[in-house]
Write an enzyme that holds these catalytic residues in place. Structure first.
Site, short mmCIF file in Angstrom:
data_model
loop_
_atom_site.label_atom_id
_atom_site.label_comp_id
_atom_site.label_asym_id
_atom_site.label_seq_id
_atom_site.Cartn_x
_atom_site.Cartn_y
_atom_site.Cartn_z
N CYS A 162 0.87 -1.18 0.00
CA CYS A 162 0.00 0.00 0.00
C CYS A 162 0.90 1.22 0.00
O CYS A 162 1.61 1.48 0.97
CB CYS A 162 -0.91 -0.01 1.23
SG CYS A 162 -1.96 1.47 1.34
N GLU A 192 -3.76 0.86 -6.03
CA GLU A 192 -2.74 -0.10 -6.42
C GLU A 192 -2.51 0.04 -7.92
O GLU A 192 -3.42 0.45 -8.66
CB GLU A 192 -3.15 -1.54 -6.08
CG GLU A 192 -3.17 -1.86 -4.60
CD GLU A 192 -1.80 -1.85 -3.94
OE1 GLU A 192 -0.79 -1.65 -4.66
OE2 GLU A 192 -1.74 -2.04 -2.71
#
Length: 224
Positions: A2, A105
């Site tokens: 992340c 992402e």
């Protein structure tokens, strides 16, 4: 992993969903990046209550010689928390909740960014670890890392890892520093249910931290 996330809902909504009586002032953020300050929740043993705390993203272990190590410790693999010196003690004693309402992402190969959020668009909490580091000049820096796990079925086509999202019923368990059972804590580090999440491609504006507007989360082709 992340590496970017968002927090753009109202402070009142955050307090209601995260279960904290006090509200906190902040500016909506659509592209939170490493080394920036993020909003977290920690457990205060002095008053036995959850409280908001701003932490620097990128954990600086107490034993570090300088703060630059934090740029390499923005994420911590949930499977190896007990093995890594950088995270081991924080996992046992200094766990936090990092407040978010979505994250990004990038798809391998195409580098296309995707935005992920809960289907109800409510704020949620990443599993985090925090530390206090004191510089040679006695400056205190409070920093954190976000714990990751294997991706769920929604994320797998984009990335093989995802941040751990702690469900509300487990907030107290994750935050309580008196809970030290590694087996119990590890059981919380699971992929979030695919059925409760939504994903869509977004503009590559988000590639640069200098872009911090709602255009970052607009579905690809609809941004202003």
């Amino acid at each position: 992993m992340c590496g970017r996330f968002t927090l753009s809902v109202s402070p009142v909504t955050i307090s209601q969903v995260l279960g904290i009586a006090k509200t906190v002032n902040f500016t909506p953020q659509y592209n939170i990046a490493p080394t920036q300050m993020l909003l977290a929740i920690v457990y205060n043993l002095d008053n036995n209550q959850r409280e908001f705390k701003y932490l620097r993203w990128g954990l600086i272990p107490a034993w570090a010689k300088d703060r630059t190590i934090g740029t390499r410790l923005i994420n911590a693999r949930g499977e190896t928390l007990t093995e890594k010196p950088s995270f081991r003690t924080a996992f046992q004693r200094r766990r936090c909740l990092v407040v978010a309402d979505g994250f990004y992402e990038w798809q391998a190969g195409t580098k296309q960014p995707y935005y992920f959020h809960l289907s109800g668009q409510q704020p949620f909490a990443f599993a985090g670890l925090w530390e206090k580091w004191t510089s040679p000049t006695q400056e205190e820096v409070f920093s954190c890392t976000i714990v990751t796990t294997e991706a769920n079925e929604l994320l797998k086509p984009v990335h093989h890892r995802m941040p751990v999202i702690i469900p509300p019923e487990d907030y107290s368990l994750w935050l309580d520093p008196q809970i030290t059972s590694l087996e119990t804590l590890q059981s919380l580090l699971q992929p979030y249910p695919t059925s409760e999440m939504i994903a869509y491609p977004v503009s590559k504006l988000v590639n640069s931290p200098k872009h911090n507007s709602a255009d970052c989360i607009a579905p690809l082709g609809t941004e202003n």
